[in-house]
Design an enzyme around this catalytic site. Structure first.
Site, PDB file in Angstrom:
ATOM      1  CG  ASN A   7     -43.676 -11.814  56.611  1.00 28.84           C
ATOM      2  OD1 ASN A   7     -44.736 -11.233  57.362  1.00 28.84           O
ATOM      3  ND2 ASN A   7     -42.234 -11.646  56.970  1.00 28.84           N
ATOM      4  CG  ASP A   9     -44.240  -9.724  59.670  1.00 31.81           C
ATOM      5  OD1 ASP A   9     -44.708 -10.809  60.344  1.00 31.81           O
ATOM      6  OD2 ASP A   9     -43.437  -9.130  59.423  1.00 31.81           O
ATOM      7  CG  HIS A  10     -46.576  -5.814  56.246  1.00 29.72           C
ATOM      8  ND1 HIS A  10     -46.447  -4.939  56.984  1.00 29.72           N
ATOM      9  CD2 HIS A  10     -45.774  -6.387  55.709  1.00 29.72           C
ATOM     10  CE1 HIS A  10     -45.336  -5.270  56.975  1.00 29.72           C
ATOM     11  NE2 HIS A  10     -44.950  -5.532  55.703  1.00 29.72           N
ATOM     12  NE  ARG A  18     -59.772   2.604  62.497  1.00 32.73           N
ATOM     13  CZ  ARG A  18     -61.106   2.677  62.266  1.00 32.73           C
ATOM     14  NH1 ARG A  18     -61.760   1.466  62.719  1.00 32.73           N
ATOM     15  NH2 ARG A  18     -61.088   3.978  61.198  1.00 32.73           N
ATOM     16  CG  HIS A  43     -39.452  -9.649  61.935  1.00 28.85           C
ATOM     17  ND1 HIS A  43     -38.777  -8.498  61.100  1.00 28.85           N
ATOM     18  CD2 HIS A  43     -38.807  -9.245  63.325  1.00 28.85           C
ATOM     19  CE1 HIS A  43     -38.443  -8.309  61.666  1.00 28.85           C
ATOM     20  NE2 HIS A  43     -37.633  -8.884  62.948  1.00 28.85           N
ATOM     21  NE  ARG A  45     -40.177  -4.989  62.264  1.00 30.47           N
ATOM     22  CZ  ARG A  45     -39.323  -4.488  61.836  1.00 30.47           C
ATOM     23  NH1 ARG A  45     -38.244  -3.492  62.857  1.00 30.47           N
ATOM     24  NH2 ARG A  45     -39.195  -4.144  60.957  1.00 30.47           N
ATOM     25  NE  ARG A  49     -42.223  -2.135  63.764  1.00 23.47           N
ATOM     26  CZ  ARG A  49     -41.558  -0.835  63.130  1.00 23.47           C
ATOM     27  NH1 ARG A  49     -41.430  -1.036  61.235  1.00 23.47           N
ATOM     28  NH2 ARG A  49     -40.124  -0.701  62.863  1.00 23.47           N
ATOM     29  CG  HIS A  50     -45.659  -6.448  61.837  1.00 23.05           C
ATOM     30  ND1 HIS A  50     -44.754  -7.737  62.420  1.00 23.05           N
ATOM     31  CD2 HIS A  50     -44.763  -6.028  61.238  1.00 23.05           C
ATOM     32  CE1 HIS A  50     -43.974  -7.089  61.578  1.00 23.05           C
ATOM     33  NE2 HIS A  50     -43.949  -5.897  61.192  1.00 23.05           N
ATOM     34  CD  GLU A  70     -38.082 -12.652  58.633  1.00 25.95           C
ATOM     35  OE1 GLU A  70     -38.875 -10.944  58.800  1.00 25.95           O
ATOM     36  OE2 GLU A  70     -38.797 -13.047  58.106  1.00 25.95           O
ATOM     37  CB  THR A 100     -39.898  -2.553  55.704  1.00 27.56           C
ATOM     38  OG1 THR A 100     -39.655  -4.285  55.566  1.00 27.56           O
ATOM     39  CG2 THR A 100     -39.097  -3.065  54.523  1.00 27.56           C
ATOM     40  CB  THR A 101     -35.429  -6.026  56.946  1.00 35.95           C
ATOM     41  OG1 THR A 101     -36.520  -6.529  58.244  1.00 35.95           O
ATOM     42  CG2 THR A 101     -34.347  -6.857  57.997  1.00 35.95           C
ATOM     43  CD  GLU A 151     -35.092 -14.999  53.762  1.00 36.13           C
ATOM     44  OE1 GLU A 151     -35.304 -14.979  54.740  1.00 36.13           O
ATOM     45  OE2 GLU A 151     -35.853 -13.863  53.276  1.00 36.13           O
ATOM     46  CG  HIS A 191     -36.666  -7.182  52.301  1.00 40.11           C
ATOM     47  ND1 HIS A 191     -36.991  -6.022  51.773  1.00 40.11           N
ATOM     48  CD2 HIS A 191     -36.992  -7.070  53.377  1.00 40.11           C
ATOM     49  CE1 HIS A 191     -37.316  -4.965  53.255  1.00 40.11           C
ATOM     50  NE2 HIS A 191     -37.575  -6.212  53.611  1.00 40.11           N
ATOM     51  N   GLY A 192     -39.043  -7.222  49.870  1.00 39.01           N
ATOM     52  CA  GLY A 192     -39.886  -6.143  48.632  1.00 39.01           C
ATOM     53  C   GLY A 192     -39.518  -7.917  47.494  1.00 39.01           C
ATOM     54  N   GLY A 213     -43.736 -11.492  51.466  1.00 45.58           N
ATOM     55  CA  GLY A 213     -44.764 -10.696  52.521  1.00 45.58           C
ATOM     56  C   GLY A 213     -45.751 -10.022  52.076  1.00 45.58           C
ATOM     57  CG  HIS A 214     -45.721  -4.612  51.820  1.00 45.04           C
ATOM     58  ND1 HIS A 214     -45.788  -4.660  50.095  1.00 45.04           N
ATOM     59  CD2 HIS A 214     -46.478  -4.340  52.053  1.00 45.04           C
ATOM     60  CE1 HIS A 214     -46.259  -2.976  50.391  1.00 45.04           C
ATOM     61  NE2 HIS A 214     -47.164  -2.959  52.028  1.00 45.04           N
TER      62      HIS A 214
END
Ligand code: PXP
Length: 237
Positions: A7, A9-10, A18, A43, A45, A49-50, A70, A100-101, A151, A191-192, A213-214
């Site tokens: 993922n 996203d981040h 910025r 994702h 959203r 936001r990202h 997503e 986050t989700t 998932e 997730h996580g 992802g993160h």
């Protein structure tokens, strides 16, 4: 062998801090594929936001492996998915105020919405995955909707604060993965997940793919930091 969907996203989160053009999640996706990952996840959203709409269009153009979008099961998002045609859509719950989700879909609560979105996506050749908590009633409700994949949400496993709780959550995920596979779903999880907690989840035989992802973006920042500083020092001295 378990597949890895990364993922991105981040990467976009850092860019959006910025509102500039770097780092680019699309460039990151190309590097993720070069490193051997099996797919790219993003994702889109509702609050953007990202990941932005342009990122999604470009990801669709450049991703050669597998693009998993997503999104919330809203009319507006379904239209975007039908226009973009990712390989897979993962339907997730979405709250604007969340960081986050926060959990899986409440399939029963959203049954009508999902019953409309899922065939619309499938008829366009898009595989549909439902992001659900490891709970029997969610999987059963999902089976009625004939989604292609589930998932399993690993967030509670990841958030466990002691070994006993972690094992209890792992056992729930193992059990639900078995049931989901028996019901005919393809099974993924995410997730996580981190470098520390991923292995027991990767060892669940029914889990075909992990979406992470993160922790990967976080590690990429740290492993790339030294080279980035050296390059700047080279320029200025
Ligand atoms: N799977 C789903 C359905 C998600 O919503 C997310 C977060 O966007 C992930 C996997 C990846 O989670 P993480 O960034 O914690 O690895």
């Amino acid at each position: 062998m378990v597949k890895l969907g990364v993922n991105v996203d981040h990467v976009a989160t850092v860019r959006e801090a910025r509102k500039t053009d770097e780092p680019d999640p699309v460039a990151a996706a190309i590097m993720v594929e070069l490193a051997g990952a099996d797919g790219i996840v993003c994702h889109l959203r509702e609050d953007r936001r990202h990941i932005q709409d342009r990122d999604l269009r470009l990801l669709k153009e450049v991703v050669r492996s597998h693009l998993n979008l997503e999104m919330a099961a809203t009319g507006a998002m379904v239209k975007i998915a039908l226009d973009t045609k990712p390989d897979m859509v993962t339907l997730v719950p979405e709250k604007r105020e969340e960081v986050t989700t926060e959990g899986g879909l409440d399939v029963q609560q959203n049954y009508e919405r999902l019953a409309e979105a899922i065939p619309a996506l499938q008829n366009a050749g898009i595989l549909v995955s439902l992001f659900v908590d490891p709970a029997l009633e969610q999987i059963k409700a999902g089976a009625k909707l004939q989604a292609d994949y589930v998932e399993i949400h690993t967030g509670l496993y990841a958030d466990a604060t002691n070994a006993e709780e972690e094992l209890a959550q792992l056992e729930k995920i193992q059990y639900i993965a078995g049931i989901a596979a028996k019901l005919g779903f393809g099974v993924s999880a995410g997730h996580g997940l981190t470098y520390q907690n991923v292995r027991p989840i990767a060892e669940i035989p029914e889990v075909e793919e992990l979406n992470i992802g993160h922790t990967i973006v976080a590690r990429a920042i740290m492993t790339g930091m030294e080279q980035a500083v050296r390059e700047m020092l080279h320029l200025i001295r």
